[in-house]
Structure formats: C-alpha cells, structure tokens
Write a protein that holds these residues in place. Structure first.
Motif, PDB file in Angstrom:
ATOM      1  N   GLN A 193       0.626   8.338   4.320  1.00  0.00           N
ATOM      2  CA  GLN A 193       1.003   7.925   5.674  1.00  0.00           C
ATOM      3  C   GLN A 193      -0.056   7.006   6.283  1.00  0.00           C
ATOM      4  N   PHE A 194      -1.313   7.290   6.007  1.00  0.00           N
ATOM      5  CA  PHE A 194      -2.411   6.433   6.478  1.00  0.00           C
ATOM      6  C   PHE A 194      -2.292   5.035   5.872  1.00  0.00           C
ATOM      7  N   LEU A 195      -2.074   4.967   4.567  1.00  0.00           N
ATOM      8  CA  LEU A 195      -1.943   3.683   3.881  1.00  0.00           C
ATOM      9  C   LEU A 195      -0.734   2.901   4.375  1.00  0.00           C
ATOM     10  N   GLU A 196       0.392   3.586   4.520  1.00  0.00           N
ATOM     11  CA  GLU A 196       1.618   2.919   4.986  1.00  0.00           C
ATOM     12  C   GLU A 196       1.408   2.292   6.364  1.00  0.00           C
ATOM     13  N   MET A 197       0.792   3.044   7.262  1.00  0.00           N
ATOM     14  CA  MET A 197       0.553   2.547   8.612  1.00  0.00           C
ATOM     15  C   MET A 197      -0.349   1.318   8.595  1.00  0.00           C
ATOM     16  N   LYS A 198      -1.454   1.402   7.873  1.00  0.00           N
ATOM     17  CA  LYS A 198      -2.418   0.310   7.842  1.00  0.00           C
ATOM     18  C   LYS A 198      -1.859  -0.927   7.134  1.00  0.00           C
ATOM     19  N   LEU A 199      -1.084  -0.719   6.080  1.00  0.00           N
ATOM     20  CA  LEU A 199      -0.483  -1.846   5.366  1.00  0.00           C
ATOM     21  C   LEU A 199       0.508  -2.584   6.265  1.00  0.00           C
ATOM     22  N   ARG A 200       1.287  -1.842   7.031  1.00  0.00           N
ATOM     23  CA  ARG A 200       2.242  -2.473   7.954  1.00  0.00           C
ATOM     24  C   ARG A 200       1.500  -3.274   9.026  1.00  0.00           C
ATOM     25  N   GLN A 201       0.375  -2.747   9.471  1.00  0.00           N
ATOM     26  CA  GLN A 201      -0.421  -3.468  10.467  1.00  0.00           C
ATOM     27  C   GLN A 201      -0.962  -4.782   9.903  1.00  0.00           C
ATOM     28  N   LEU A 202      -1.107  -4.840   8.577  1.00  0.00           N
ATOM     29  CA  LEU A 202      -1.574  -6.060   7.908  1.00  0.00           C
ATOM     30  C   LEU A 202      -0.426  -7.008   7.590  1.00  0.00           C
ATOM     31  N   LEU A 241      -7.680  -1.653   1.628  1.00  0.00           N
ATOM     32  CA  LEU A 241      -7.163  -2.224   2.872  1.00  0.00           C
ATOM     33  C   LEU A 241      -8.072  -3.338   3.387  1.00  0.00           C
ATOM     34  N   ASN A 242      -9.369  -3.136   3.294  1.00  0.00           N
ATOM     35  CA  ASN A 242     -10.318  -4.168   3.750  1.00  0.00           C
ATOM     36  C   ASN A 242     -10.187  -5.435   2.912  1.00  0.00           C
ATOM     37  N   ARG A 243     -10.030  -5.277   1.600  1.00  0.00           N
ATOM     38  CA  ARG A 243      -9.910  -6.448   0.723  1.00  0.00           C
ATOM     39  C   ARG A 243      -8.598  -7.187   0.993  1.00  0.00           C
ATOM     40  N   ILE A 244      -7.520  -6.439   1.238  1.00  0.00           N
ATOM     41  CA  ILE A 244      -6.242  -7.081   1.549  1.00  0.00           C
ATOM     42  C   ILE A 244      -6.354  -7.826   2.883  1.00  0.00           C
ATOM     43  N   GLY A 245      -7.043  -7.229   3.853  1.00  0.00           N
ATOM     44  CA  GLY A 245      -7.208  -7.851   5.160  1.00  0.00           C
ATOM     45  C   GLY A 245      -8.015  -9.136   5.113  1.00  0.00           C
ATOM     46  N   GLU A 246      -8.808  -9.330   4.077  1.00  0.00           N
ATOM     47  CA  GLU A 246      -9.633 -10.521   3.936  1.00  0.00           C
ATOM     48  C   GLU A 246      -8.872 -11.716   3.335  1.00  0.00           C
TER      49      GLU A 246
END
Length: 342
Positions: free
Chosen positions: A267-276, A335-340
């Motif tokens: 659930q944490f990953l899903e939320m953060k990925l959607r925010q990205l 998540l940090n690497r995807i955000g970059e």
C-alpha cells in the motif's frame, strides 16, 4: 528481447533485485538452520518417498497426505502434469507466467490464448467460457495471477472450476502466491469437490528459498496422481529440500507476519508510485504491476536496481513493469531513483 524470467543477477550488476517476488522478510531462521544441518546428511540418499515432508505439509494444510506430490520447484510439476495428460488442446489466459506455455508446448498440442484486457484490469470476463469447450483438455490458471497480481474471487473461481468439471477439462490452478494474500482466498479445503483440479504451490516465494527448488501439488484424483507421479524422476528432492520443507511447514506464524508486512509495504509503494505519476494496477500479491512511459528498466539498471520488464509477456507491450514488494528501506531507494527520472 528481455529475459523470460526475472532474477537475472548473473549478467547484470545488481545491488537490489526487485524482479523476483520472494518474501521481503527473507528466510526463517529455523529453515536456515535446517539447511546447515542437511550438509551432514549428504552421505545418504534422500528419502525417495519424502515421507517426513509429506506428513509435515499435510498437517500444515489439513489435507490427506496421499493428495500430495512434490517437485524440484513448481516448474518440474507443470511439465510432469503435461506429460501425464498429453493435452491436445490447452487454454492459457494471458498475460501470465511463461512456465505454463513452456510446459504446454512439450505436449505438441494446440495452445489457445485468452487475452485479458487493460480496460478490465486484466481480469477474466464472461467470454472466457466460450473457449472452454469439450475439446479442451487442460487449463492453466493462476490465483493470484503473475504479473498482474489480481485475484479471482472464490465464487467466480468455483464457477470456472465447475464449468471445467462438466466439460472434462483438467485445471492446473497455480497458487504459488496465495499465501501472501489477505484472507481465505484458496479453495484448498474444497479440493475433494473438484477431482479435475490440480493445485500447485511452492516454498520458493513465501519462504524466500528459490535456490532450494521445492514445490508441491495437491489433487484428490488418485488415478491422475498416479499418472503424474510416473513422470517425475526418482530422488528428485534433495536432503536440503526435504529438511528445509519440514521446517517451513512449521512456520505458520511467519506466514501471518508476512501477510501483514507485505500488505503494509504494498500500500505504501502503490501510494508513492501514483504520486510519481505511475499507473498502478490493483494487486493482492507481494508484487505490483504498473505502466509508465518512462524507460524504467534501463534507468533503474543504471542505478544497480533490477525490475521486471513485462514487455515480453504475451499480451503486453512496452511500458509495463512488475516490481516486488521489499523492505521499507529498499522500497524508498526504488522510489527515490524513479523520482529522479526526467
């Protein structure tokens, strides 16, 4: 062309492997201890009947031990089933695990692919029953499915299994990820109602021991079990696999802890990925299926992170990926690497 399976850490420089869906909690200590103890037994042949393992798993699942056959991983069992049945026509919903297609092709029979659609979240529809006719011998079905992570609800699953029973179709129901799902999702306690069903499970994912190679099938059809067993080599289970399996069968609390942990991190990953800005599909397993127009596979690999490029799954195109649910620290690195990525 990408590799057919994940886990290619041997030809890539990988620091974190998100391409294989093993338990983020790792191997239970009791299982590690058993693997060390097994070294001293290597001067002996393994038990050809795997009696201790068979009883331990039967007790764990609350089923009769004669319903069980063990294999050198689930893959050996898929192939043994196909050689036993010799299907002239096999149905496989796609996208799904390549191992079904690989095994089915060994029979030389026809393979019919039922293509699920993105607009229905890659779920099986009512039109599925139109291809499940009496000339079909075998159906491969995964619950939950890989790579999509979606689960077939029990009522819908029973409807499919009854339909196949009426048509004389044997169903190989892959439950290798079922232990990660929250709630009573399996039909294992109803196995005696469906003599046409072969359940497949493995210790690989839930106990994080893919290198040990240990899977098993459950079936109440004794005649079918006899045919399948004839297709499996003698001494196919090492002492390591048998002893580790016995230890795994006692780890019921470990499984409960895993379900809670995986649900929280998923659930944490899903939320953060959607925010990205990543399109995330609903998953109930220990991995997440997603779509992105960004070249995630290449960019992540540059950072030593391996994810599963799903473009070589039948029925999928470029842009679909699968990532395992791992520890919070590892998930945040991803998540940090995807955000970059620009």
């Amino acid at each position: 062309m990408r590799k057919i399976h994940g886990g290619d850490i041997y030809t890539n420089k990988v620091k974190i492997d998100f391409s294989v869906n093993t338990n983020p909690l790792g191997i239970p200590k009791t299982v590690k201890d058993c693997l060390h103890e097994a070294v001293e037994t290597c001067i002996q042949y393994p038990d050809i009947e795997a009696q201790n393992l068979k009883q331990a798993v039967a007790d764990m699942l609350h089923i009769q031990n004669e319903y069980l056959i063990f294999g050198n991983g689930a893959s050996e069992l898929f192939m043994a089933i196909v050689h036993a049945i010799k299907p002239k026509k096999t149905v496989i919903p796609v996208p799904s695990f390549y191992g079904y297609e690989y095994a089915a092709a060994a029979s030389g029979g026809e393979i019919i692919y039922y293509e699920t659609k993105e607009e229905t979240q890659f779920r099986i529809g009512d039109d599925f029953f139109q291809i499940l006719e009496k000339d079909v011998d075998l159906l491969f079905l995964a619950n939950p499915n890989n790579p999509t992570g979606n689960l077939i609800r029990k009522d819908n699953l029973r409807t499919i299994l009854r339909h196949c029973k009426d048509k004389g179709i044997v169903v190989v129901l892959d439950e290798c990820f079922i232990e990660f799902c929250d709630g009573e999702c399996s039909i294992i306690q109803e196995i005696e109602q469906f003599e046409n069903v072969i359940l497949i499970r493995a210790f690989t994912k839930i106990f994080s021991i893919p290198g040990v190679r240990l899977g098993y099938l459950i079936c109440s059809n004794m005649e079918l079990l006899t045919h399948i067993k004839k297709q499996i080599p003698e001494w196919n289970l090492s002492n390591f696999a048998q002893m580790a399996g016995c230890a795994c069968a006692a780890e019921t609390e470990f499984i409960k802890k895993t379900v809670d942990y995986v649900k929280q991190e998923r659930q944490f990953l899903e939320m953060k990925l959607r925010q990205l800005g990543i399109r995330v599909f609903l998953s109930e397993a220990n991995f997440i299926f997603l779509y992105s127009e960004k070249p995630l596979y290449e960019q992540m690999l540059k950072n030593g992170i391996l994810i599963r490029d799903c473009s070589n799954f039948r029925g999928l195109l470029n842009g679909f990926y699968r990532i395992a649910v791992k520890s919070r620290e590892e998930n945040e690195i991803l998540l940090n690497r995807i955000g970059e990525i620009n």
